[in-house]
Scaffold this active site. Structure first.
Site, PDB file in Angstrom:
ATOM      1  N   GLU B  70      25.940 -48.001 -93.638  1.00 54.81           N
ATOM      2  CA  GLU B  70      26.481 -46.688 -93.259  1.00 54.81           C
ATOM      3  C   GLU B  70      27.979 -46.619 -93.497  1.00 54.81           C
ATOM      4  O   GLU B  70      28.507 -45.607 -93.962  1.00 54.81           O
ATOM      5  CB  GLU B  70      26.181 -46.388 -91.786  1.00 54.81           C
ATOM      6  CG  GLU B  70      24.724 -46.061 -91.497  1.00 54.81           C
ATOM      7  CD  GLU B  70      23.855 -47.293 -91.325  1.00 54.81           C
ATOM      8  OE1 GLU B  70      24.390 -48.432 -91.386  1.00 54.81           O
ATOM      9  OE2 GLU B  70      22.625 -47.145 -91.138  1.00 54.81           O
ATOM     10  N   HIS B 139      17.995 -45.780 -80.603  1.00 54.27           N
ATOM     11  CA  HIS B 139      17.593 -44.770 -81.600  1.00 54.27           C
ATOM     12  C   HIS B 139      17.264 -43.442 -80.934  1.00 54.27           C
ATOM     13  O   HIS B 139      16.453 -42.672 -81.428  1.00 54.27           O
ATOM     14  CB  HIS B 139      16.342 -45.212 -82.360  1.00 54.27           C
ATOM     15  CG  HIS B 139      16.440 -46.544 -83.005  1.00 54.27           C
ATOM     16  ND1 HIS B 139      16.342 -47.714 -82.314  1.00 54.27           N
ATOM     17  CD2 HIS B 139      16.648 -46.886 -84.307  1.00 54.27           C
ATOM     18  CE1 HIS B 139      16.464 -48.737 -83.145  1.00 54.27           C
ATOM     19  NE2 HIS B 139      16.660 -48.264 -84.356  1.00 54.27           N
TER      20      HIS B 139
END
Lengths: 370, 337
Positions: B70, B139
């Site tokens: 990322e 998450h």
């Protein structure tokens, strides 16, 4: 049991999958005549009165005011006094037990089609499949093919009807050229050519009325008759507060009072109608198209109007229907129409006679087509 | 209008914006493949099928599968935006943003300011948020308050598929970096969505219900719960206004304050943890500006100050649901004076 007659939620237009009963205008036990206004129902456009499809004593109201049910759901039952209360109750229970709620909520029915006409995207809604001369419905400024929700099905019985999205509107291409009436007239002719329609009955509302009138005058060979609903083009005056507000107001709170100018009873404009207009205006190119049309059709805040000789030379049957309380285009404009044109003025009606007085307008159109 | 899912609406906005503007490129992990996909191109169209069909249509130069880094590809998107492209990066879970805070907070958000207005950063980061996916604490977070805090970023939180298509198109056409939040349990939810391209402007709240008694302000997925609660409460004679701010930055303060003043009773629904979230932010805004109009204390309905649990039973309790919203509304109705 056979004497028990159900009253069910009507389907007004393709988009309608459910309806809300706003108010009952009759009470349980009242004698109801067929065609009598019995309740108000909220739809995607305006709250409308529902005329009883049956007659007899109203034995039981199943859906109370304020409740929302799918199209086809049982609202009430009529039955003569000879039918016992227990039979009525049994009928209602049987109906409710056997009603397919899931299927009803799913909607269905014909959907608008999108085609390419001369490299331009054009959306239309076809209903009915009868022989003979078809009917073409032409909406007004800012409208679309779904605005005929109270009319198209009635007109489609035994004949083919097409409701168009004009350039710049609905799901059609947003290119309106110079924004003049001629662009719209050519678009209707191109649609007729594409669909192989040699001749059609035209029904036009407001700007669509001006388009229908131009077609009747300049392309008489393609027009069997024209019904003009609150048509544009017959006088100079037009309510620019409406036109400018329609284009500029982006929020429901601000747009609602503008849309309320369309009808005699402002309370009938539904939230759905306001939302649908806002959603339409968010489409890429929609506001630009409306602005071009405003500048092309109403330069300096006035209509250009048809020349007198064009009106005098009309050779196809034309009728005009106007609401006496029209705040957008005054009904007095009808005075310039030649004597050959039948003019009907409806009391307590605004700029949307085909919605506000749907059954009367439908009857007038059907009589004219016959 | 045709019914489309949230997933289809996002896909359609991406496709139409890529057709409209050659500078739009998309990048992210597995966006041409997919979790557990058999390996061939466009097998799944991303981990959730959102980008299906885009790689075959636009090719590998405009649909970039990235490594699981990322920090690298978000930095890459910021640089690409500053030098003329309009990248849309998919960062699978917002929970992973921590590894690229510098790229977002210190670089993308600051370019315009630090370069004296002579640079723009038209990048979009699409990301999943929210609980309910049985994906546990790493998450399942709702980190939009963190991004709302940073000047220079814009933050969009669509509440349904119609909103998602219009807000995503607007995000891509916007010249500033936009963090675009997609609730992971909403991808299959369908509403009417026009086929044509359209945009919804930032900073314009949507008033989805209008009532007289209580104003409910809700974000993202919570808007749907607030609507359900309002409809259910209407049956017992309590009429609610529901406000969906659509974007938390910019925030439509005008509509929030106006609707709060109209009813004098406010419930704010935010799935995020309760400290420094949108509920506290909006509550402070209302208290500071229209305290005199309030008839009862503002009520906040949020997730608890705890990680999202993995236990399905506990996770269901964690999410603010319709019953909690209804209870909050009834409670402040009782406190009215």
């Amino acid at each position: 049991m056979s004497d028990i007659r159900p009253i069910v939620m009507p389907k007004w237009g393709l988009a309608m999958i459910e309806g809300t009963v706003v108010e009952w205008q009759v009470e349980e036990g009242a004698e109801v005549a067929a065609g009598q206004d019995i309740m108000e129902i909220e739809t995607s456009k305006i709250t409308n009165v529902f005329e009883s499809p049956v007659e007899g004593p109203l034995r039981k109201i199943v859906v109370a005011a304020g409740e929302t049910v799918p199209v086809g759901a049982l609202l009430a039952v009529c039955a003569p006094a000879s039918v016992g209360d227990d039979e009525v109750e049994a009928y209602v229970k049987d109906f409710l037990d056997n009603f397919d709620w899931d299927a009803a909520a799913g909607g269905g029915g014909p959907a608008p089609e999108t085609i390419e006409v001369g490299s331009k995207r054009m959306r239309f809604l076809k209903q009915g499949d009868g022989g003979g001369t078809p009917v073409i419905l032409i909406h007004g400024f800012g409208g679309d093919c779904l605005g005929w929700l109270f009319n198209q099905e009635a007109l489609a019985e035994g004949r083919t009807t097409y409701a168009l999205d004009l350039p710049g509107h609905g799901g059609s291409d947003k290119d309106v050229g110079a924004g003049k009436l001629g662009v719209m007239v050519q678009a209707v002719l191109a649609f007729m050519d594409d669909r192989g329609i040699a001749k059609a009955h035209l029904v036009g509302h407001s700007m669509g009325g001006a388009i229908a009138l131009a077609l009747a005058a300049e392309h008489a060979e393609r027009v069997a008759s024209a019904t003009l609903l609150a048509p544009a083009g017959l006088g100079r005056e037009i309510n620019m507060t409406f036109i400018n507000g329609f284009i500029e107001q982006k929020r429901s709170r601000k747009l609602r009072p503008i849309l309320e100018l369309l009808v005699a009873d402002p309370g009938t404009i539904t939230n759905d109608m306001v939302e649908e207009v806002i959603k339409f205006k968010r489409l890429d190119g929609a506001v630009e198209a409306l602005t071009k049309l405003r500048d092309g059709l109403f330069p300096g805040g006035e209509q250009e109007g048809f020349p007198a000789d064009l009106l005098a030379g009309l050779s196809v049957p034309v009728q005009a229907i106007w609401g006496e309380e029209d705040q957008i285009l005054p009904a007095a404009h009808a005075a310039v129409l030649p004597d050959s044109v039948k003019v009907s003025k409806l009391p307590a009606t605004g700029h949307l006679p085909h919605m506000e007085r749907a059954s009367e307008v439908n009857a007038a159109i059907l009589a004219f087509l016959a | 209008m045709p019914m489309k899912s949230f997933r289809q609406a996002i896909n359609e906005a991406l496709r139409q914006e890529m057709e409209r503007d050659q500078r739009v490129v998309i990048m992210g992990e597995d966006i041409a493949g997919g979790l557990g996909a058999p390996g061939e191109d466009d097998a799944w169209g991303g981990p959730l099928g959102v980008t299906k069909g885009l790689m075959p249509q636009f090719g590998r130069n405009r649909v970039l599968d990235t490594p699981i880094t990322e920090s690298a590809f978000i930095g890459c998107a910021a640089g690409a935006a500053a030098t003329g492209l309009r990248p849309v990066a998919e960062l699978m879970f917002v929970d992973f943003m921590g590894v690229c805070f510098d790229q977002i907070f210190n670089q993308a958000a600051k370019f315009r300011y630090m370069f004296g207005g002579r640079a723009v950063t038209p990048m979009v980061v699409r990301t999943m948020y929210g609980a309910g996916f049985r994906a546990a604490s790493q998450h399942s977070q709702c980190l939009y308050p963190v991004f709302t805090h940073i000047p220079g970023l814009k933050v969009a939180i669509p509440s349904n598929a119609y909103e998602a298509k219009g807000l995503l198109a607007q995000s891509i056409r916007d010249d500033d970096p936009v963090i675009f939040f997609e609730h992971k349990v909403m991808y299959d939810d369908e509403v009417d969505v026009p086929d044509e391209p359209y945009t919804i402007p930032f900073g314009e709240a949507n008033v989805t219900r209008e009532g007289d008694d209580v104003t409910i302000i809700a974000f993202g997925r919570m808007v749907n719960f607030a609507n359900q609660a309002a409809d259910s409460l209407a049956a017992s004679g309590i009429s609610c206004t529901v406000v969906d701010p659509r974007t938390t930055s910019p925030l439509d303060k005008e509509t929030i304050l106006e609707t709060a003043s109209e009813t004098g009773r406010v419930v704010v629904i935010d799935e995020a943890h309760p400290r420094c979230n949108m509920a506290t932010d909006v509550s402070a805004l209302i208290c500071e500006n229209c305290f005199g109009d309030l008839k009862a204390p503002i009520k906040q309905v949020t997730g608890p100050h705890a990680p999202v649990p993995f236990s399905p039973a506990l996770e269901d309790l964690y999410v603010p649901g319709v019953p909690k919203i209804e209870a909050a509304v009834r409670e402040i109705m009782g406190k009215g004076h």
